[in-house]
Design a protein around this motif. Structure first.
Motif, PDB file in Angstrom:
ATOM      1  N   GLY A 134       0.895  -1.054   0.003  1.00 22.74           N
ATOM      2  CA  GLY A 134      -0.048   0.067   0.022  1.00 22.74           C
ATOM      3  C   GLY A 134       0.841   1.172   0.160  1.00 22.74           C
ATOM      4  N   ARG A 135       0.303   2.538  -0.403  1.00 19.76           N
ATOM      5  CA  ARG A 135       1.016   3.636  -0.490  1.00 19.76           C
ATOM      6  C   ARG A 135       1.894   3.947   0.864  1.00 19.76           C
ATOM      7  N   HIS A 136       1.307   3.499   2.182  1.00 24.82           N
ATOM      8  CA  HIS A 136       2.016   4.256   3.541  1.00 24.82           C
ATOM      9  C   HIS A 136       3.205   3.163   3.396  1.00 24.82           C
ATOM     10  N   ALA A 157       1.983   9.506  -6.722  1.00 28.40           N
ATOM     11  CA  ALA A 157       0.843  10.034  -7.226  1.00 28.40           C
ATOM     12  C   ALA A 157       0.665   9.269  -8.721  1.00 28.40           C
ATOM     13  N   GLN A 158       1.389   8.781  -9.025  1.00 28.20           N
ATOM     14  CA  GLN A 158       1.201   7.639 -10.440  1.00 28.20           C
ATOM     15  C   GLN A 158       0.258   6.513  -9.943  1.00 28.20           C
ATOM     16  N   VAL A 159       0.014   6.152  -8.607  1.00 23.54           N
ATOM     17  CA  VAL A 159      -0.541   5.046  -8.266  1.00 23.54           C
ATOM     18  C   VAL A 159      -2.322   5.371  -8.162  1.00 23.54           C
ATOM     19  N   GLU A 160      -2.862   4.979  -9.143  1.00 22.10           N
ATOM     20  CA  GLU A 160      -4.327   4.799  -9.032  1.00 22.10           C
ATOM     21  C   GLU A 160      -5.076   4.085  -8.143  1.00 22.10           C
ATOM     22  N   GLN A 161      -6.008   4.690  -7.484  1.00 21.49           N
ATOM     23  CA  GLN A 161      -6.638   3.903  -6.362  1.00 21.49           C
ATOM     24  C   GLN A 161      -7.107   2.620  -6.934  1.00 21.49           C
ATOM     25  N   GLU A 162      -7.575   2.438  -8.036  1.00 27.27           N
ATOM     26  CA  GLU A 162      -7.958   1.083  -8.706  1.00 27.27           C
ATOM     27  C   GLU A 162      -6.643   0.188  -8.736  1.00 27.27           C
ATOM     28  N   GLU A 165      -6.367  -0.783  -5.097  1.00 24.93           N
ATOM     29  CA  GLU A 165      -7.201  -1.721  -4.638  1.00 24.93           C
ATOM     30  C   GLU A 165      -6.881  -3.132  -5.061  1.00 24.93           C
ATOM     31  N   ALA A 166      -6.605  -3.252  -6.514  1.00 28.40           N
ATOM     32  CA  ALA A 166      -6.317  -4.520  -6.996  1.00 28.40           C
ATOM     33  C   ALA A 166      -4.987  -5.056  -6.334  1.00 28.40           C
ATOM     34  N   ALA A 167      -4.200  -4.412  -5.844  1.00 28.86           N
ATOM     35  CA  ALA A 167      -3.099  -5.010  -5.246  1.00 28.86           C
ATOM     36  C   ALA A 167      -3.443  -5.380  -3.905  1.00 28.86           C
ATOM     37  N   ILE A 204      -9.809   1.141   1.719  1.00 31.78           N
ATOM     38  CA  ILE A 204      -9.217   0.008   0.860  1.00 31.78           C
ATOM     39  C   ILE A 204      -9.351  -1.426   1.362  1.00 31.78           C
ATOM     40  N   ILE A 205      -8.858  -1.565   2.635  1.00 38.96           N
ATOM     41  CA  ILE A 205      -8.942  -2.883   3.465  1.00 38.96           C
ATOM     42  C   ILE A 205     -10.499  -3.203   3.601  1.00 38.96           C
ATOM     43  N   LYS A 206     -11.267  -2.395   3.677  1.00 41.70           N
ATOM     44  CA  LYS A 206     -12.601  -2.547   3.903  1.00 41.70           C
ATOM     45  C   LYS A 206     -13.261  -3.009   2.633  1.00 41.70           C
ATOM     46  N   LYS A 207     -12.965  -2.465   1.621  1.00 41.66           N
ATOM     47  CA  LYS A 207     -13.629  -2.870   0.266  1.00 41.66           C
ATOM     48  C   LYS A 207     -13.057  -4.278  -0.125  1.00 41.66           C
ATOM     49  N   THR A 208     -11.775  -4.609   0.292  1.00 42.80           N
ATOM     50  CA  THR A 208     -11.243  -5.936   0.104  1.00 42.80           C
ATOM     51  C   THR A 208     -11.900  -7.060   0.802  1.00 42.80           C
ATOM     52  N   LEU A 209     -12.162  -6.700   2.067  1.00 44.52           N
ATOM     53  CA  LEU A 209     -12.730  -7.632   3.038  1.00 44.52           C
ATOM     54  C   LEU A 209     -14.318  -7.986   2.498  1.00 44.52           C
ATOM     55  N   GLU A 210     -14.911  -6.909   1.918  1.00 44.38           N
ATOM     56  CA  GLU A 210     -16.274  -7.131   1.340  1.00 44.38           C
ATOM     57  C   GLU A 210     -16.418  -8.100   0.396  1.00 44.38           C
ATOM     58  N   THR A 211     -15.440  -7.856  -0.552  1.00 35.92           N
ATOM     59  CA  THR A 211     -15.066  -8.325  -2.023  1.00 35.92           C
ATOM     60  C   THR A 211     -14.888  -9.878  -1.431  1.00 35.92           C
ATOM     61  N   LEU A 212     -13.895 -10.301  -0.500  1.00 35.57           N
ATOM     62  CA  LEU A 212     -13.719 -11.588  -0.173  1.00 35.57           C
ATOM     63  C   LEU A 212     -15.043 -12.232   0.528  1.00 35.57           C
ATOM     64  N   LYS A 213     -15.623 -11.409   1.346  1.00 36.29           N
ATOM     65  CA  LYS A 213     -16.721 -11.908   1.869  1.00 36.29           C
ATOM     66  C   LYS A 213     -17.791 -12.577   0.843  1.00 36.29           C
TER      67      LYS A 213
END
Length: 221
Positions: A134-136, A157-162, A165-167, A204-213
């Motif tokens: 992740g960015r951090h 700055a070149q890293v898109e949110q998408e 999220e995919a990573a 992004i973690i929250k969105k990932t967990l929802e996808t996995l669920k």
């Protein structure tokens, strides 16, 4: 001609070393005096019969030290890309004085041998492709290599949110794709901290967990 010049030593022999063809042994008044790189020899147009006083020899040895630092640095960057600070630290750790290390690094920057902005951009691209972060965490890794804050942010700055999220989803699937959890809470408690350590933000973690669920529910249907 000064008295010092009149008593200057004379180069009586120049001998190429057998184990290192790029280094030349210099003999003064029939005795071995010092060795220098062939580049220094050419730069100062040294040949048999040249006279060297104490000031001349000091200048030559200073030039040799700088050339030696350049040779060390060239070998160091030949293995993989390096940052400005990595090269500087390497030269200092090798024993070169700070003035020589700084001069060597400055020369490399001018010749484009070192480019922290390009390094940071390449680092981010390869990390996202080969070892998702992740960015951090990417920011921390670049800062640890001495990259300037402005260059770090330009690379991020070149890293898109998408892409981030995919990573995040990719690394979560790779780590826990085959594991079955008894509940969503168990999944969140296990995968969430893991993704945090990889530097991904909460949303992004929250969105990932929802996808996995959702994937887990679909597999059970």
């Amino acid at each position: 001609m000064s008295e010092e010049k009149r008593t200057a030593a004379v180069i009586t022999r120049l001998e190429r070393q057998k184990k290192n063809k790029h280094r030349i042994n210099v003999y003064l008044d029939g005795e071995y005096a010092f060795a220098i790189h062939e580049d220094v020899l050419v730069k100062y147009r040294l040949n048999k019969g040249c006279k060297l006083d104490e000031a001349d020899m000091k200048e030559l040895l200073d030039a040799e030290e700088k050339n030696r630092a350049v040779q060390y640095a060239l070998r160091y960057i030949s293995h993989r890309p390096r940052t400005v600070e990595e090269v500087r630290r390497y030269l200092l750790d090798t024993g070169f004085p700070a003035s020589v290390a700084d001069e060597t690094v400055s020369g490399f920057i001018k010749r484009k041998y070192l480019d922290d902005r390009a390094y940071a951009r390449q680092w981010v691209e390869e990390r996202l492709r080969l070892k998702p972060r992740g960015r951090h965490l990417l920011r921390q890794e670049l800062q640890a290599r001495g990259i300037d804050g402005e260059d770090v942010e330009a690379a991020l700055a070149q890293v898109e949110q998408e892409d981030e999220e995919a990573a995040c989803l990719s690394i979560a699937r790779k780590k826990y794709g085959q594991k079955r959890f008894g509940s969503f809470q168990e999944m969140r408690n296990k995968i969430g901290p893991f993704l945090q350590r990889k530097g991904f933000p909460h949303e992004i973690i929250k969105k990932t967990l929802e996808t996995l669920k959702n994937e887990s529910i679909n597999q059970e249907m």
